[in-house]
Motif scaffolding. Structure first.
Motif, mmCIF file in Angstrom:
data_model
loop_
_atom_site.group_PDB
_atom_site.id
_atom_site.type_symbol
_atom_site.label_atom_id
_atom_site.label_comp_id
_atom_site.label_asym_id
_atom_site.label_seq_id
_atom_site.Cartn_x
_atom_site.Cartn_y
_atom_site.Cartn_z
ATOM 1 N N ASP A 19 0.826 -1.209 0.000
ATOM 2 C CA ASP A 19 0.000 0.000 0.000
ATOM 3 C C ASP A 19 0.860 1.259 0.000
ATOM 4 O OD1 ASP A 19 -2.297 -1.492 -0.035
ATOM 5 O OD2 ASP A 19 -2.748 -1.249 2.102
ATOM 6 N N LYS A 20 1.973 1.239 0.745
ATOM 7 C CA LYS A 20 2.873 2.394 0.768
ATOM 8 C C LYS A 20 3.476 2.636 -0.615
ATOM 9 C CE LYS A 20 4.298 2.084 5.636
ATOM 10 N NZ LYS A 20 5.442 1.825 6.560
ATOM 11 N N LEU A 21 3.867 1.564 -1.271
ATOM 12 C CA LEU A 21 4.457 1.690 -2.605
ATOM 13 C C LEU A 21 3.452 2.251 -3.598
ATOM 14 C CD1 LEU A 21 6.363 -1.724 -2.713
ATOM 15 C CD2 LEU A 21 7.364 0.542 -2.354
ATOM 16 N N ASN A 22 2.229 1.740 -3.561
ATOM 17 C CA ASN A 22 1.197 2.227 -4.482
ATOM 18 C C ASN A 22 0.836 3.683 -4.198
ATOM 19 O OD1 ASN A 22 0.953 -0.116 -5.987
ATOM 20 N ND2 ASN A 22 -0.589 -1.001 -4.629
ATOM 21 N N SER A 23 0.753 4.033 -2.915
ATOM 22 C CA SER A 23 0.445 5.411 -2.543
ATOM 23 C C SER A 23 1.549 6.353 -3.015
ATOM 24 C CB SER A 23 0.283 5.513 -1.025
ATOM 25 O OG SER A 23 0.117 6.865 -0.619
ATOM 26 N N GLY A 24 2.813 5.937 -2.798
ATOM 27 C CA GLY A 24 3.940 6.763 -3.226
ATOM 28 C C GLY A 24 4.006 6.926 -4.727
ATOM 29 N N LEU A 25 3.785 5.827 -5.462
ATOM 30 C CA LEU A 25 3.780 5.901 -6.929
ATOM 31 C C LEU A 25 2.722 6.876 -7.431
ATOM 32 C CD1 LEU A 25 4.232 2.197 -8.117
ATOM 33 C CD2 LEU A 25 5.668 4.145 -8.754
ATOM 34 N N LYS A 26 1.541 6.795 -6.849
ATOM 35 C CA LYS A 26 0.450 7.674 -7.257
ATOM 36 C C LYS A 26 0.817 9.138 -7.038
ATOM 37 C CE LYS A 26 -4.479 8.579 -6.527
ATOM 38 N NZ LYS A 26 -5.690 8.224 -5.738
ATOM 39 N N LYS A 27 1.413 9.442 -5.897
ATOM 40 C CA LYS A 27 1.805 10.818 -5.592
ATOM 41 C C LYS A 27 2.871 11.314 -6.556
ATOM 42 C CE LYS A 27 0.792 10.347 -0.640
ATOM 43 N NZ LYS A 27 1.394 10.167 0.706
ATOM 44 N N LEU A 28 3.846 10.452 -6.880
ATOM 45 C CA LEU A 28 4.921 10.851 -7.788
ATOM 46 C C LEU A 28 4.399 11.126 -9.194
ATOM 47 C CD1 LEU A 28 7.795 8.392 -6.779
ATOM 48 C CD2 LEU A 28 7.470 10.752 -6.048
ATOM 49 N N LYS A 29 3.409 10.357 -9.621
ATOM 50 C CA LYS A 29 2.829 10.585 -10.947
ATOM 51 C C LYS A 29 1.996 11.867 -10.967
ATOM 52 C CE LYS A 29 2.918 5.778 -12.504
ATOM 53 N NZ LYS A 29 2.162 4.612 -12.976
ATOM 54 N N GLU A 30 1.366 12.160 -9.845
ATOM 55 C CA GLU A 30 0.538 13.374 -9.765
ATOM 56 C C GLU A 30 1.381 14.637 -9.650
ATOM 57 O OE1 GLU A 30 -1.980 12.509 -6.451
ATOM 58 O OE2 GLU A 30 -3.460 11.400 -7.663
ATOM 59 N N ASN A 31 2.499 14.569 -8.922
ATOM 60 C CA ASN A 31 3.291 15.792 -8.714
ATOM 61 C C ASN A 31 4.395 15.999 -9.753
ATOM 62 O OD1 ASN A 31 5.497 14.153 -7.936
ATOM 63 N ND2 ASN A 31 5.054 14.365 -5.749
ATOM 64 N N GLY A 32 4.507 15.088 -10.720
ATOM 65 C CA GLY A 32 5.468 15.244 -11.809
ATOM 66 C C GLY A 32 6.834 14.645 -11.553
ATOM 67 N N LYS A 33 7.071 14.151 -10.345
ATOM 68 C CA LYS A 33 8.383 13.609 -10.016
ATOM 69 C C LYS A 33 8.674 12.331 -10.797
ATOM 70 C CE LYS A 33 12.219 13.408 -7.650
ATOM 71 N NZ LYS A 33 13.305 14.407 -7.855
ATOM 72 N N TYR A 34 7.633 11.532 -11.051
ATOM 73 C CA TYR A 34 7.820 10.291 -11.817
ATOM 74 C C TYR A 34 8.375 10.601 -13.209
ATOM 75 C CZ TYR A 34 6.645 6.165 -14.607
ATOM 76 O OH TYR A 34 6.714 5.091 -15.460
ATOM 77 N N ASP A 35 7.744 11.528 -13.913
ATOM 78 C CA ASP A 35 8.217 11.889 -15.254
ATOM 79 C C ASP A 35 9.628 12.455 -15.202
ATOM 80 O OD1 ASP A 35 5.935 11.066 -16.548
ATOM 81 O OD2 ASP A 35 4.983 13.029 -16.511
ATOM 82 N N GLU A 36 9.915 13.206 -14.157
ATOM 83 C CA GLU A 36 11.255 13.788 -14.000
ATOM 84 C C GLU A 36 12.306 12.691 -13.883
ATOM 85 O OE1 GLU A 36 13.634 16.112 -10.470
ATOM 86 O OE2 GLU A 36 11.555 16.742 -10.858
#
Length: 261
Positions: free
Chosen positions: A234-251
């Motif tokens: 759940d922590k991993l999924n929550s973190g992934l979701k936040k990173l995709k929403e705040n642009g950090k994932y794409d970065e």
């Protein structure tokens, strides 16, 4: 005197029981220096651009991603590099809390592990020497030799292709070794995840390798955890979701790859 002896014996028994409760079958997670929970994640540090060593540090998409998730979710991460073939058994043995190593989510692996939501679509590709003109797709593998890394979905695919086309499969512990086998002409072809081989060819033109044919499948990567570890999942999924929403994932993706696949 008897009371004193009873107290000493009781204390020794308590210590013995406590010691017996710290066996090797416990999960790897501990408390970090900040008091936050620390999780140990296995990775294969010979797998650029997802994980590799540079200037004495482990870097790559997976390394940056798990550290960013940890920051978002308030836990600490310890990275443990190891051969890919040993990662899944280490999670099962509770020597690791999880693994992030370009691990393709498959039905077989889901029987023994739980995964985060997919975080990257990869897909396997055939790879040959630059001067190879005889292999342009899987139908050209009859009688050929395939070099492959042990324990990967590529290895499973190579086994299937070997049976289908009568090809010989040679196994290696890491990606550099299987690439070298093709470069040296000791194997005709290897199979690697598209983004990994694309990155290698781009940053190392001297490798003299090229991709041929269409992608063989459409694998998705996921972060693996011990079966039933819903708290970490759940922590991993929550973190992934936040990173995709705040642009950090794409970065993170664009730091290592020019476009998101």
């Amino acid at each position: 005197m008897k009371k004193l002896m009873f107290a000493v014996v009781s204390s020794l028994l308590a210590l013995t029981v406590s010691a017996c409760g710290t066996g090797t079958d416990q999960a790897a997670s501990t408390s970090g220096q900040s008091g936050a929970k620390k999780y140990v994640f296995g990775t294969d540090a010979t797998y650029p651009p997802f994980e590799f060593e540079k200037d004495g540090k482990y870097v790559g998409i997976d390394i940056d991603l798990i550290n960013a998730i940890a920051k978002e979710e308030g836990f600490e991460v310890e990275i443990k590099p190891m051969d890919f073939k040993g990662i899944i058994p280490a999670v099962q043995a509770k020597q690791l809390d999880g693994a992030i190593a370009g691990i393709s989510i498959t039905d077989k692996r889901k029987e023994i592990l739980d995964f985060s939501e997919p975080y990257y679509q990869a897909g396997l590709s055939l790879v040959v020497r630059e001067d190879n003109t005889t292999i342009n797709g899987e139908a050209d593998l009859a009688g050929k030799t395939i070099a492959i890394k042990k324990g990967t979905t590529g290895a499973t695919f190579a086994d299937e292709l070997g049976k289908k086309y009568g090809a010989t499969v040679k196994y290696f512990d890491d990606s550099p070794s299987m690439f070298q086998e093709v470069q040296n002409g000791n194997a005709d072809v290897t199979i690697e995840d598209y983004p990994v081989i694309s990155y290698k060819i781009a940053v190392d033109p001297a490798s003299k390798l090229k991709i041929v044919g269409d992608r063989l499948n459409g694998d998705h990567y996921g972060i693996a955890v011990l079966k039933g570890n819903k708290e970490l999942q759940d922590k991993l999924n929550s973190g992934l979701k936040k990173l995709k929403e705040n642009g950090k994932y794409d970065e993170i993706i664009n730091t290592y790859l020019s476009t998101k696949k």
